[in-house]
Design a protein around this motif. Structure first.
Motif, PDB file in Angstrom:
ATOM      1  N   LYS A 209       2.710  16.821  21.303  1.00  0.00           N
ATOM      2  CA  LYS A 209       1.543  15.914  21.086  1.00  0.00           C
ATOM      3  C   LYS A 209       1.405  15.100  22.422  1.00  0.00           C
ATOM      4  O   LYS A 209       1.771  14.055  22.848  1.00  0.00           O
ATOM      5  CB  LYS A 209       2.095  14.593  20.082  1.00  0.00           C
ATOM      6  CG  LYS A 209       2.293  15.092  18.930  1.00  0.00           C
ATOM      7  CD  LYS A 209       2.976  13.793  17.901  1.00  0.00           C
ATOM      8  CE  LYS A 209       3.357  14.504  16.416  1.00  0.00           C
ATOM      9  NZ  LYS A 209       3.642  13.206  15.827  1.00  0.00           N
ATOM     10  N   PRO A 210       0.793  16.241  23.230  1.00  0.00           N
ATOM     11  CA  PRO A 210       0.415  15.554  24.769  1.00  0.00           C
ATOM     12  C   PRO A 210      -0.589  14.753  24.603  1.00  0.00           C
ATOM     13  O   PRO A 210      -0.622  13.459  25.704  1.00  0.00           O
ATOM     14  CB  PRO A 210      -0.053  17.033  25.391  1.00  0.00           C
ATOM     15  CG  PRO A 210      -0.539  17.801  24.270  1.00  0.00           C
ATOM     16  CD  PRO A 210       0.469  17.452  23.186  1.00  0.00           C
ATOM     17  N   GLU A 211      -1.493  14.534  23.617  1.00  0.00           N
ATOM     18  CA  GLU A 211      -2.484  13.233  23.785  1.00  0.00           C
ATOM     19  C   GLU A 211      -1.641  11.910  23.494  1.00  0.00           C
ATOM     20  O   GLU A 211      -2.105  11.074  23.901  1.00  0.00           O
ATOM     21  CB  GLU A 211      -3.561  13.669  22.405  1.00  0.00           C
ATOM     22  CG  GLU A 211      -4.264  15.106  22.784  1.00  0.00           C
ATOM     23  CD  GLU A 211      -5.088  14.850  24.164  1.00  0.00           C
ATOM     24  OE1 GLU A 211      -5.573  13.595  24.518  1.00  0.00           O
ATOM     25  OE2 GLU A 211      -5.200  15.881  24.786  1.00  0.00           O
ATOM     26  N   LEU A 212      -0.875  11.902  22.480  1.00  0.00           N
ATOM     27  CA  LEU A 212       0.057  10.606  22.500  1.00  0.00           C
ATOM     28  C   LEU A 212       0.782  10.256  23.563  1.00  0.00           C
ATOM     29  O   LEU A 212       0.787   9.256  24.078  1.00  0.00           O
ATOM     30  CB  LEU A 212       0.995  11.004  21.146  1.00  0.00           C
ATOM     31  CG  LEU A 212       1.809   9.811  21.012  1.00  0.00           C
ATOM     32  CD1 LEU A 212       1.039   8.387  20.629  1.00  0.00           C
ATOM     33  CD2 LEU A 212       2.638   9.985  19.779  1.00  0.00           C
ATOM     34  N   ALA A 213       1.333  11.414  24.406  1.00  0.00           N
ATOM     35  CA  ALA A 213       1.953  11.204  25.699  1.00  0.00           C
ATOM     36  C   ALA A 213       0.967  10.434  26.517  1.00  0.00           C
ATOM     37  O   ALA A 213       1.289   9.523  27.345  1.00  0.00           O
ATOM     38  CB  ALA A 213       2.670  12.396  26.263  1.00  0.00           C
ATOM     39  N   THR A 215      -1.757   8.763  26.025  1.00  0.00           N
ATOM     40  CA  THR A 215      -1.973   7.350  25.557  1.00  0.00           C
ATOM     41  C   THR A 215      -0.931   6.289  25.997  1.00  0.00           C
ATOM     42  O   THR A 215      -1.409   5.416  26.604  1.00  0.00           O
ATOM     43  CB  THR A 215      -2.366   7.397  24.024  1.00  0.00           C
ATOM     44  OG1 THR A 215      -3.412   8.309  23.756  1.00  0.00           O
ATOM     45  CG2 THR A 215      -2.611   5.977  23.669  1.00  0.00           C
ATOM     46  N   ARG A 216       0.185   6.642  25.822  1.00  0.00           N
ATOM     47  CA  ARG A 216       1.380   5.769  26.317  1.00  0.00           C
ATOM     48  C   ARG A 216       1.290   5.732  27.757  1.00  0.00           C
ATOM     49  O   ARG A 216       1.650   4.391  28.075  1.00  0.00           O
ATOM     50  CB  ARG A 216       2.778   6.578  25.666  1.00  0.00           C
ATOM     51  CG  ARG A 216       2.761   6.344  23.933  1.00  0.00           C
ATOM     52  CD  ARG A 216       4.096   6.872  23.656  1.00  0.00           C
ATOM     53  NE  ARG A 216       4.225   6.804  22.179  1.00  0.00           N
ATOM     54  CZ  ARG A 216       5.158   7.438  21.465  1.00  0.00           C
ATOM     55  NH1 ARG A 216       5.980   8.229  22.280  1.00  0.00           N
ATOM     56  NH2 ARG A 216       5.380   7.391  20.200  1.00  0.00           N
ATOM     57  N   LEU A 217       1.168   6.753  28.310  1.00  0.00           N
ATOM     58  CA  LEU A 217       1.177   6.305  29.921  1.00  0.00           C
ATOM     59  C   LEU A 217      -0.133   5.684  30.481  1.00  0.00           C
ATOM     60  O   LEU A 217       0.137   4.723  31.320  1.00  0.00           O
ATOM     61  CB  LEU A 217       1.022   7.927  30.549  1.00  0.00           C
ATOM     62  CG  LEU A 217       0.980   7.958  32.053  1.00  0.00           C
ATOM     63  CD1 LEU A 217       2.345   7.420  32.547  1.00  0.00           C
ATOM     64  CD2 LEU A 217       0.788   9.310  32.633  1.00  0.00           C
ATOM     65  N   ALA A 218      -1.218   5.813  29.799  1.00  0.00           N
ATOM     66  CA  ALA A 218      -2.244   4.895  30.265  1.00  0.00           C
ATOM     67  C   ALA A 218      -2.151   3.521  29.874  1.00  0.00           C
ATOM     68  O   ALA A 218      -2.710   2.919  30.642  1.00  0.00           O
ATOM     69  CB  ALA A 218      -3.632   5.617  29.514  1.00  0.00           C
TER      70      ALA A 218
END
Length: 302
Positions: A209-213, A215-218
């Motif tokens: 789930k790279p999109e979730l990663a 989002t958390r980094l942003a």
């Protein structure tokens, strides 16, 4: 050496002939009556010279009668020699006073050795450096506060207060400690948040789930800002996102879906990851071939 005789052992049980005269029988060990003669060593007498006869006395010649000598008184014993007088000490030369003997001059190496010793003593017992001024103590405590050593800075502040330092210096140091305390608290919170972010981002990447990663980094960057660590993690997340789009492009190519393939390639190229350039170019070539086939298939029908 013993003389050979024919004697028999006195032990009746043995009764053997003895070749020599011995004390014990060499066959049974019984003691014999006759014992071997013991040879004694006789000292050889030293020859003595014959005695010399005494000389024959010779009669003195007859002399003419002499008048009777007068009686002479017995000589008186000589008086014992008198003891030699003790040697008197040499007389001191007359002078005005006792003058000590001249001393030899001090050599150069003696002066050098003394200078070295005195220098060592001075370095060992030299006075301590002068105590730092109030301003220097304030600067040192401020540096400790900037390094988040708040305990050391507060200890220095207490020492200045007990020494009755100027109020302006104490106020300045107090303001520095307060400002550094807020910055150090924020820095500590950021470090804790960064540790938590690394774990959550890696968990999302492992789950595909790279999109979730991302989002958390942003969310972390929005609150705490960027730094070299966040930029490195962002590159890792973008590679995962681009790889996911290329995986989707492979699936579209397998199905022969030209539109899906092209959209996935455009989405992957948007991340501009040089690590995936070769894979992206291969899919671009496949897309061109797919497009040519589509055009060739549509040509006869026109």
């Amino acid at each position: 050496m013993s003389e050979k005789v024919n004697e028999v052992c006195l032990n009746a049980a043995c009764g053997r002939t003895l070749p020599l005269r011995v004390v014990h029988c060499p066959f049974c060990g019984a003691r014999q009556v006759a014992q071997a003669p013991v040879l004694t060593k006789v000292a050889t007498p030293v020859p003595v010279a014959p005695p010399v006869p005494p000389p024959t006395p010779v009669a003195p010649p007859i002399s003419t009668p002499q008048p009777a000598p007068q009686p002479v008184s017995a000589p008186q014993p000589a008086p014992p020699p008198a003891a030699a007088p003790a040697k008197a000490p040499p007389a001191k030369p007359a002078g005005r006073g006792s003058v000590p003997p001249p001393r030899p001059p001090v050599r150069l190496r003696t002066w050098i050795a003394a200078a070295v010793v005195l220098t060592g003593i001075w370095f060992y017992n030299k006075p301590a450096d002068k105590p730092a001024s109030v301003a220097e103590q304030v600067e040192a405590a401020t540096a400790l506060a900037a390094q988040c050593d708040l305990d050391g800075a507060r200890s220095a502040l207490a020492v200045l207060k007990s020494a009755k330092a100027p109020a302006a210096q104490i106020k300045r140091l107090q303001a520095s400690i307060t400002k550094s305390a807020a910055a150090c608290d924020r820095q500590q919170q950021r470090a804790q948040a960064w540790t938590a972010l690394q774990g959550s981002v890696q968990q999302a990447l492992d789950a595909g789930k790279p999109e979730l990663a991302a989002t958390r980094l942003a969310a972390y960057v929005k609150r705490w800002g960027d730094d070299p660590d966040t930029l490195e993690l962002d590159a890792k997340v973008k590679v995962a996102q681009a790889s996911a789009q290329l995986d989707l492009a492979d699936a579209c190519l397998a199905k022969g879906d030209r539109v899906c393939l092209e959209n996935s390639l455009i989405a992957a190229e948007r991340y501009k990851r040089p690590e995936l350039a070769a894979r992206t170019q291969a899919l671009r070539t496949a897309l061109s071939q797919l497009l040519e086939r589509s055009l060739l298939d549509a040509a006869p029908g026109q």
